[in-house]
Design an enzyme around this catalytic site. Structure first.
Site, PDB file in Angstrom:
ATOM      1  N   GLU A  25       0.768  -1.276  -0.055  1.00 17.17           N
ATOM      2  CA  GLU A  25      -0.067   0.047  -0.078  1.00 17.17           C
ATOM      3  C   GLU A  25       0.670   1.443  -0.067  1.00 17.17           C
ATOM      4  OE1 GLU A  25      -0.341  -2.427   1.721  1.00 17.17           O
ATOM      5  OE2 GLU A  25      -2.515  -3.149   1.665  1.00 17.17           O
ATOM      6  N   HIS A  66     -10.401  -5.159   9.552  1.00 14.66           N
ATOM      7  CA  HIS A  66     -11.429  -5.015   8.438  1.00 14.66           C
ATOM      8  C   HIS A  66     -12.648  -4.094   8.552  1.00 14.66           C
ATOM      9  CE1 HIS A  66      -8.245  -7.910   7.338  1.00 14.66           C
ATOM     10  NE2 HIS A  66      -8.673  -7.837   5.829  1.00 14.66           N
TER      11      HIS A  66
END
Lengths: 336, 341
Positions: free
Chosen positions: B75, B144
């Site tokens: 990322e 998440h």
């Protein structure tokens, strides 16, 4: 892996485009960086400069050796110790000094300062105060260059301290996967701030880029001709579409981590500093060679230095007398 | 609140067409990519897979895998690369699969993307869109499920977009892509299947313009993203109880349409701010403060805040469910406020 062969460059032969004028130009740039940095230190000690600065003295051959192989529209990213990179890529000392003093006439209108000089006109994407922070940006500029087909290359300057930050490895992985025209230039000036790099860096530095299949070379960072020759090969190769490379330049930071770091005995000895300065000085070595090879006379080099001295005087004077930005500009350019 | 340029598309057109929120986002991206070849999409499994949520399905077939680009699971690396690409002639849209993963890109976004324009004295620009998600209730546990849009809203130089309907999603995405600044576009992963009217034609909703999703007189419910539907549900329950609630959706936390929020509360005299992020030091705190400062003398009582419970999001359904604001919670809070005064 065929593309990971080493070459430790020693005293190089001159590359084809490094004729006498090119060498004199390189000398001029190196001397200019040193004199610039000495003025910065002077401005700091006279309390004329806000904040701090990280001087590049001792490392001039790296910036000049690399940038002398680049086109003006090629990209660089620089570091907190970035004045040398910016000057070598073509920045003007007067606007550099103005930025260091926080003046409106500076490259960033006083908003960046010493650690953030940026200049689109010379392909300078900006100096970064996060040591590995620009590795993604430099890689992205190479991504654009490849996608837009404009033939540019991107050079990412960083110190050996950045070897500790993971984003460098993420960036190198992407660069090699996508064969991007980016050169990672690791300036190993021996110290991560106040700590010898051997205390922070495990294993073989060149083994890191090589693990990605990136061509990695090591060069004497005090020898501008060697740096130039190595960079020329890697830049030509990248421009030809053959992908990224990593160049490790062994060098030495003569001064402290920043201008205020004057008592350094607790992390390195005066003898060590003296040894580098007397035996491995990049400007001294290069001027000796220029004279020995009859490419310049001592008098010519002295006259170049004198010329730069007076240009630096004028540049400092410009910056000192330039106005500060109006406080109303503080909210300008937060958003484009 | 509608701007004049949007009036025409807001009015029911002859060809009413429903899309899901996910389809609306994809349509905006596809239309913009056809218009502007500088736009590239990058992220993990964005190409043939079309992302884990399948929002981008089919885009790589139309635009090719050199414009819809699968990246390694890096990322920070691909976000940094996208910033550099944005500075040098491209207009990347990066995909961060789960909003929780923005922790991995914080240096790139907060120290690089947000600062490049300012630090360079206005010379370099970063026309970058980061798409990511928020929202709990998918039984995905603590890494998440978070709604972390407050983090980016805190940093000057970034813009933060929170669409709550398919119509808004398309129009806001167009503005995000056309913006010359780094814009983070948070999508509620529980709302991807939400359907709504989306005009087929090109339209853009400016960033920084709130929308009154429902008019009312007794209380203002300021709600973002996933909480807009919750607020609308609560408003319906309140209506049945004889209370008229106005639902205001800021649509962007930065830039923020303070005026619309304040004007609504001046009218109703009561306000609850509902956001799925953590309430402490969060979006609800900022919006409540804006209202308190702007409409203090009109308020009957303190502004109330409702956000995610201050715990890591748990996995077990009965545990997770009590961490997220519900229609019932909003209804009870609003009814209590309206009764007291």
């Amino acid at each position: 892996m065929a593309n990971t062969k080493t070459s430790v460059s020693k005293q190089s032969s001159s590359s084809p485009d490094s004729g006498p004028d090119a060498y004199i130009q390189m000398y001029r740039k190196m001397a200019g960086i040193r004199l610039f940095e000495e003025r910065v230190n002077d401005l700091y000690t006279r309390a004329l400069m806000p904040g701090l600065a990280h001087l590049y003295i001792g490392e001039e051959a790296v910036a000049v050796g690399i940038c002398s192989t680049l086109r003006s529209d090629d990209y660089i990213t620089s570091t907190h110790r970035g004045h040398g990179h910016c000057l070598a890529k073509g920045a003007a000392p007067d606007r550099m000094f103005a930025e260091l003093l926080g003046k409106e006439a500076g490259y960033c209108r006083g908003k960046g300062g010493s650690m953030h000089i940026a200049d689109p006109d010379t392909g300078n994407l900006g100096a970064n105060a996060i040591v590995g922070g620009s590795t993604g940006i430099a890689t992205g500029a190479a991504f654009s260059a490849k996608r837009l087909g404009n033939g540019r290359v991107s050079v990412c300057f960083f110190g050996e301290g950045a070897l500790g930050q993971g984003v460098l490895y993420e960036s190198m992985n992407l660069a090699q996967l996508w064969k991007l025209p980016v050169i990672y230039v690791c300036e190993n000036n021996t110290y991560n701030e106040y700590t010898h790099y051997s205390e922070t860096t495990a294993g073989d530095v060149l083994g890191r880029p090589r693990a990605f299949g990136i061509l990695a070379e090591r060069v004497d960072g005090q020898d501008v001709r060697a740096v130039h020759a190595a960079a020329q090969r890697l830049v030509d190769r990248a421009r030809a579409g053959e992908g990224p490379a990593f160049l490790l330049c062994d060098t030495y930071r003569y001064r402290g981590h920043h201008v205020g770091d004057v008592s350094r005995e607790y992390y390195r000895s005066k003898q060590e500093e003296q040894k580098w300065m007397s035996e491995r000085d990049p400007i001294g070595l290069f001027s000796d060679w220029l004279i020995a090879e009859h490419r310049a006379t001592a008098a010519q080099l002295q006259s170049i230095s004198a010329e730069i001295q007076s240009a630096m005087d004028a540049a400092v004077q410009f910056a000192l007398s330039a106005p500060y930005p109006d406080p109303s500009e503080v909210q300008q350019d937060v958003y484009a | 609140m509608s701007t004049p340029e949007m009036k025409s598309v807001m009015e029911p057109a002859a060809a009413q067409r429903e899309l899901t929120l996910g389809e609306a986002i994809k349509e905006a991206l596809a239309e913009e990519m056809r218009r502007d070849p500088r736009i590239v999409i990058m992220g993990e499994d964005v190409a043939e897979a079309g992302t884990v949520f399948k929002v981008l399905s089919g885009l790589s077939a139309e635009f090719g895998t050199d414009r819809v680009i699968d990246t390694p699971i890096s990322e920070a690396g691909f976000t940094g690369l996208a910033i550099g690409a944005a500075m040098t002639g491209l207009r990347p849209v990066v995909d961060i699969m789960f909003g929780d993963f923005i922790a991995l890109v914080m240096d790139q976004m907060a120290n690089q993307a947000a600062k490049v324009h300012y630090m360079s004295g206005g010379k370099w620009k970063v026309p970058l869109v980061m798409r990511t998600t928020l929202g709990a209730s998918r039984r995905s546990a603590a890494q998440h499920s978070q709604s972390l849009h407050a983090w980016f809203s805190h940093v000057p130089g970034l813009k933060v977009v929170l669409p709550s309907t398919p119509f808004d999603a398309k129009g806001l995405m167009k503005s995000a892509i056309r913006d010359d600044n780094p814009v983070i576009f948070f999508e509620d992963k529980m709302m991807y299947k939400l359907k709504g009217n989306v005009p087929a034609e090109d339209y853009a909703i400016p960033l920084g313009v709130a929308d009154i999703k429902r008019s009312g007189d007794d209380i203002t419910l300021v709600a973002t993203s996933s909480m807009v539907q919750v607020a609308l549900g609560a408003a319906k329950m309140l209506e049945d109880a004889g209370i008229s609630a106005e639902v205001v959706d800021p649509r962007t936390t930065w830039p923020l349409d303070e005026e619309t929020l304040v004007e609504s509360v001046k009218k109703t005299s009561r306000a609850i701010v509902i956001d799925e992020g953590y309430a402490r030091y969060g979006v609800t705190a900022e919006l409540a403060s804006v209202i308190a400062e702007g409409a203090f003398h009109y308020l009957d009582q303190p502004v109330k805040r409702i956000g995610a419970m201050h715990v890591p999001i748990p996995f077990s359904p009965p545990l997770e469910d009590v961490t997220v604001p519900t229609e019932q919670m909003v209804f009870e809070a609003a009814r209590g406020m309206c009764r007291r005064s």
